[in-house]
Design a protein around this motif. Structure first.
Motif, PDB file in Angstrom:
ATOM      1  N   ASP A   1      98.037  83.052  47.330  1.00  0.00           N
ATOM      2  CA  ASP A   1      98.745  82.160  48.258  1.00  0.00           C
ATOM      3  C   ASP A   1     100.087  82.764  48.673  1.00  0.00           C
ATOM      4  O   ASP A   1     100.496  82.652  49.834  1.00  0.00           O
ATOM      5  N   TRP A   2     100.769  83.387  47.720  1.00  0.00           N
ATOM      6  CA  TRP A   2     102.056  84.024  48.024  1.00  0.00           C
ATOM      7  C   TRP A   2     101.897  85.141  49.042  1.00  0.00           C
ATOM      8  O   TRP A   2     102.669  85.246  49.992  1.00  0.00           O
ATOM      9  N   TYR A   3     100.884  85.992  48.853  1.00  0.00           N
ATOM     10  CA  TYR A   3     100.683  87.105  49.790  1.00  0.00           C
ATOM     11  C   TYR A   3     100.341  86.595  51.187  1.00  0.00           C
ATOM     12  O   TYR A   3     100.888  87.087  52.184  1.00  0.00           O
ATOM     13  N   MET A   4      99.469  85.596  51.265  1.00  0.00           N
ATOM     14  CA  MET A   4      99.096  85.037  52.567  1.00  0.00           C
ATOM     15  C   MET A   4     100.311  84.391  53.233  1.00  0.00           C
ATOM     16  O   MET A   4     100.528  84.553  54.438  1.00  0.00           O
ATOM     17  N   TRP A   5     101.114  83.683  52.433  1.00  0.00           N
ATOM     18  CA  TRP A   5     102.344  83.095  52.976  1.00  0.00           C
ATOM     19  C   TRP A   5     103.276  84.188  53.480  1.00  0.00           C
ATOM     20  O   TRP A   5     103.878  84.056  54.564  1.00  0.00           O
ATOM     21  N   LEU A   6     103.434  85.272  52.710  1.00  0.00           N
ATOM     22  CA  LEU A   6     104.341  86.354  53.080  1.00  0.00           C
ATOM     23  C   LEU A   6     103.971  86.951  54.439  1.00  0.00           C
ATOM     24  O   LEU A   6     104.843  87.147  55.295  1.00  0.00           O
ATOM     25  N   ILE A   7     102.707  87.226  54.655  1.00  0.00           N
ATOM     26  CA  ILE A   7     102.270  87.786  55.938  1.00  0.00           C
ATOM     27  C   ILE A   7     102.549  86.795  57.062  1.00  0.00           C
ATOM     28  O   ILE A   7     103.091  87.166  58.123  1.00  0.00           O
ATOM     29  N   GLU A   8     102.220  85.528  56.839  1.00  0.00           N
ATOM     30  CA  GLU A   8     102.451  84.500  57.868  1.00  0.00           C
ATOM     31  C   GLU A   8     103.946  84.322  58.133  1.00  0.00           C
ATOM     32  O   GLU A   8     104.361  84.118  59.283  1.00  0.00           O
ATOM     33  N   TYR A   9     104.757  84.406  57.089  1.00  0.00           N
ATOM     34  CA  TYR A   9     106.208  84.254  57.249  1.00  0.00           C
ATOM     35  C   TYR A   9     106.773  85.403  58.078  1.00  0.00           C
ATOM     36  O   TYR A   9     107.597  85.187  58.982  1.00  0.00           O
ATOM     37  N   LEU A  10     106.352  86.625  57.784  1.00  0.00           N
ATOM     38  CA  LEU A  10     106.846  87.777  58.540  1.00  0.00           C
ATOM     39  C   LEU A  10     106.417  87.690  60.004  1.00  0.00           C
ATOM     40  O   LEU A  10     107.200  88.032  60.899  1.00  0.00           O
ATOM     41  N   VAL A  11     105.209  87.225  60.238  1.00  0.00           N
ATOM     42  CA  VAL A  11     104.746  87.022  61.623  1.00  0.00           C
ATOM     43  C   VAL A  11     105.638  86.002  62.320  1.00  0.00           C
ATOM     44  O   VAL A  11     106.054  86.201  63.474  1.00  0.00           O
ATOM     45  N   SER A  12     105.962  84.911  61.618  1.00  0.00           N
ATOM     46  CA  SER A  12     106.792  83.857  62.210  1.00  0.00           C
ATOM     47  C   SER A  12     108.204  84.354  62.519  1.00  0.00           C
ATOM     48  O   SER A  12     108.873  83.828  63.409  1.00  0.00           O
ATOM     49  N   GLN A  13     108.641  85.392  61.775  1.00  0.00           N
ATOM     50  CA  GLN A  13     109.968  85.960  61.991  1.00  0.00           C
ATOM     51  C   GLN A  13     109.947  87.101  63.015  1.00  0.00           C
ATOM     52  O   GLN A  13     110.952  87.794  63.200  1.00  0.00           O
ATOM     53  N   LYS A  14     108.782  87.274  63.646  1.00  0.00           N
ATOM     54  CA  LYS A  14     108.608  88.305  64.686  1.00  0.00           C
ATOM     55  C   LYS A  14     108.832  89.722  64.128  1.00  0.00           C
ATOM     56  O   LYS A  14     109.350  90.594  64.830  1.00  0.00           O
ATOM     57  N   ILE A  15     108.439  89.941  62.883  1.00  0.00           N
ATOM     58  CA  ILE A  15     108.554  91.257  62.263  1.00  0.00           C
ATOM     59  C   ILE A  15     107.242  92.010  62.449  1.00  0.00           C
ATOM     60  O   ILE A  15     106.173  91.530  62.077  1.00  0.00           O
ATOM     61  N   GLU A  16     107.322  93.181  63.022  1.00  0.00           N
ATOM     62  CA  GLU A  16     106.148  93.994  63.321  1.00  0.00           C
ATOM     63  C   GLU A  16     105.687  94.748  62.076  1.00  0.00           C
ATOM     64  O   GLU A  16     106.491  95.131  61.229  1.00  0.00           O
ATOM     65  N   PHE A  17     104.369  94.960  61.965  1.00  0.00           N
ATOM     66  CA  PHE A  17     103.794  95.692  60.846  1.00  0.00           C
ATOM     67  C   PHE A  17     103.402  97.101  61.285  1.00  0.00           C
ATOM     68  O   PHE A  17     102.806  97.289  62.347  1.00  0.00           O
ATOM     69  N   VAL A  18     103.729  98.087  60.453  1.00  0.00           N
ATOM     70  CA  VAL A  18     103.266  99.454  60.657  1.00  0.00           C
ATOM     71  C   VAL A  18     102.843 100.010  59.305  1.00  0.00           C
ATOM     72  O   VAL A  18     103.261  99.501  58.261  1.00  0.00           O
ATOM     73  N   ASN A  19     102.005 101.046  59.308  1.00  0.00           N
ATOM     74  CA  ASN A  19     101.720 101.714  58.041  1.00  0.00           C
ATOM     75  C   ASN A  19     102.595 102.960  57.910  1.00  0.00           C
ATOM     76  O   ASN A  19     103.392 103.263  58.804  1.00  0.00           O
ATOM     77  N   PHE A  20     102.466 103.679  56.824  1.00  0.00           N
ATOM     78  CA  PHE A  20     103.344 104.824  56.575  1.00  0.00           C
ATOM     79  C   PHE A  20     103.213 105.895  57.654  1.00  0.00           C
ATOM     80  O   PHE A  20     104.217 106.455  58.107  1.00  0.00           O
ATOM     81  N   LYS A  21     101.986 106.189  58.052  1.00  0.00           N
ATOM     82  CA  LYS A  21     101.772 107.248  59.035  1.00  0.00           C
ATOM     83  C   LYS A  21     102.376 106.867  60.388  1.00  0.00           C
ATOM     84  O   LYS A  21     102.954 107.711  61.084  1.00  0.00           O
ATOM     85  N   GLN A  22     102.264 105.601  60.747  1.00  0.00           N
ATOM     86  CA  GLN A  22     102.880 105.138  61.997  1.00  0.00           C
ATOM     87  C   GLN A  22     104.397 105.221  61.896  1.00  0.00           C
ATOM     88  O   GLN A  22     105.069 105.592  62.875  1.00  0.00           O
ATOM     89  N   ALA A  23     104.934 104.870  60.726  1.00  0.00           N
ATOM     90  CA  ALA A  23     106.393 104.934  60.538  1.00  0.00           C
ATOM     91  C   ALA A  23     106.895 106.373  60.620  1.00  0.00           C
ATOM     92  O   ALA A  23     107.972 106.639  61.182  1.00  0.00           O
ATOM     93  N   ILE A  24     106.125 107.316  60.084  1.00  0.00           N
ATOM     94  CA  ILE A  24     106.522 108.725  60.154  1.00  0.00           C
ATOM     95  C   ILE A  24     106.591 109.185  61.606  1.00  0.00           C
ATOM     96  O   ILE A  24     107.537 109.891  62.001  1.00  0.00           O
ATOM     97  N   LYS A  25     105.643 108.777  62.416  1.00  0.00           N
ATOM     98  CA  LYS A  25     105.672 109.131  63.837  1.00  0.00           C
ATOM     99  C   LYS A  25     106.920 108.581  64.490  1.00  0.00           C
ATOM    100  O   LYS A  25     107.546 109.247  65.315  1.00  0.00           O
ATOM    101  N   GLU A  26     107.288 107.348  64.134  1.00  0.00           N
ATOM    102  CA  GLU A  26     108.505 106.748  64.692  1.00  0.00           C
ATOM    103  C   GLU A  26     109.751 107.525  64.237  1.00  0.00           C
ATOM    104  O   GLU A  26     110.652 107.784  65.033  1.00  0.00           O
ATOM    105  N   LEU A  27     109.799 107.865  62.974  1.00  0.00           N
ATOM    106  CA  LEU A  27     110.965 108.557  62.429  1.00  0.00           C
ATOM    107  C   LEU A  27     111.125 109.961  62.988  1.00  0.00           C
ATOM    108  O   LEU A  27     112.249 110.460  63.129  1.00  0.00           O
ATOM    109  N   GLU A  28     110.011 110.594  63.292  1.00  0.00           N
ATOM    110  CA  GLU A  28     110.073 111.984  63.757  1.00  0.00           C
ATOM    111  C   GLU A  28     110.046 112.128  65.260  1.00  0.00           C
ATOM    112  O   GLU A  28     110.195 113.249  65.769  1.00  0.00           O
ATOM    113  N   SER A  29     109.882 111.031  65.973  1.00  0.00           N
ATOM    114  CA  SER A  29     109.847 111.116  67.436  1.00  0.00           C
ATOM    115  C   SER A  29     111.261 111.209  68.003  1.00  0.00           C
ATOM    116  O   SER A  29     112.228 110.778  67.385  1.00  0.00           O
TER     117      SER A  29
END
Length: 268
Positions: A240-268
């Motif tokens: 329940d905590w994990y499901m709430w956490l994902i829903e809470y982050l969505v409600s806060q308009k926080i975008e999700f990326v994985n590590f490989k996507q983040a590396i592309k952002e950091l190195e671009s």
């Protein structure tokens, strides 16, 4: 701030632990402590016995389905070596690595070796041979490290690691990116004990404080580690905590990326 969610795979079955460690008896002791202290219900305890009878301590596919439905790209860290209660075989690991890659998961190494370069490199090479992936990362089991661990990981060829639990922005060690993380399920729900010490509401409030601190520090990424085993009605507060956490982050308009996507952002 964006969120990076990852999952550690510590167990696949109960039988992998028989004659190897004390994980199963400790599980029953912990469960009864949680039951008699009012932290879990009888129904939850029955579900735990259900896991025993089905010999299942992983919920990878159900978790992946939830993440996919909520558009959360994640990375699953799975071991190719045994140690500190991680006891599934290389054959079991290889089966799940291939299965996870087939269903679209990003997969990395849940490392055991942290003290010796040759052993760290052997884990890296074995995983690369099994997965056939040219680029992947790692997280140490129980986030164990020493002064040379990160340098040796980078030398082995890992693209990224996330074994440091701290309030820091990602940084490079040679060619490897280190992604510190701030939220781990066990630290939220169990600490300071070795069994569940917080209820759902307390866990959510504790988590909000961490998210707010990451935002106040203006860190580019919020790191989250959730173990797939707990995405189950046998561990209702955790799920329940994990499901709430994902829903809470969505409600806060926080975008999700994985590590490989983040590396592309950091190195671009």
């Amino acid at each position: 701030m964006k969120a990076i969610v990852s999952h550690d795979i510590d167990h696949l079955t109960l039988t992998e632990h028989y004659l190897k460690d004390l994980i199963v008896p400790k599980f029953f002791v912990r469960s009864y402590i949680e039951l008699f202290s009012g932290k879990i219900s009888i129904k939850e305890m029955i579900h735990r016995y259900g896991d025993v009878f089905t010999n299942q301590w992983q919920h990878i596919e159900a978790l992946h389905e939830f993440n996919t439905k909520n558009k959360v790209p994640t990375t699953y860290f799975i071991g190719v070596n045994n140690g500190v209660g991680l006891s599934y075989s290389k054959k079991q690991s290889a089966l799940w690595i291939r299965k996870m890659l087939q269903i679209g998961c990003d997969v990395g190494v849940h490392g055991i070796e942290f003290e010796n370069f040759e052993k760290i490199n052997a884990e890296y090479s074995l995983f690369k041979n099994i997965s056939k992936q040219p680029v992947f990362g790692t997280r140490m089991h129980y986030i164990r490290t020493n002064d040379q661990t990160f340098t040796n990981m980078a030398k082995a060829g890992y693209a990224f690691d996330s074994s440091e639990m701290s309030y820091k922005a990602p940084y490079k060690i040679d060619a490897m990116w280190e992604f510190p993380f701030q939220i781990m399920d066990g630290y939220i729900i169990e600490k300071p004990k070795q069994w569940q010490s917080k209820n759902f509401t307390q866990s959510c409030e504790e988590t909000k404080k961490i998210i707010d601190k990451v935002a106040d520090l203006q860190l580019p990424y919020l790191g989250i580690d959730f173990h797939d085993r707990y995405f189950s009605d046998a561990h209702k507060t955790w799920k329940d905590w994990y499901m709430w956490l994902i829903e809470y982050l969505v409600s806060q308009k926080i975008e999700f990326v994985n590590f490989k996507q983040a590396i592309k952002e950091l190195e671009s």
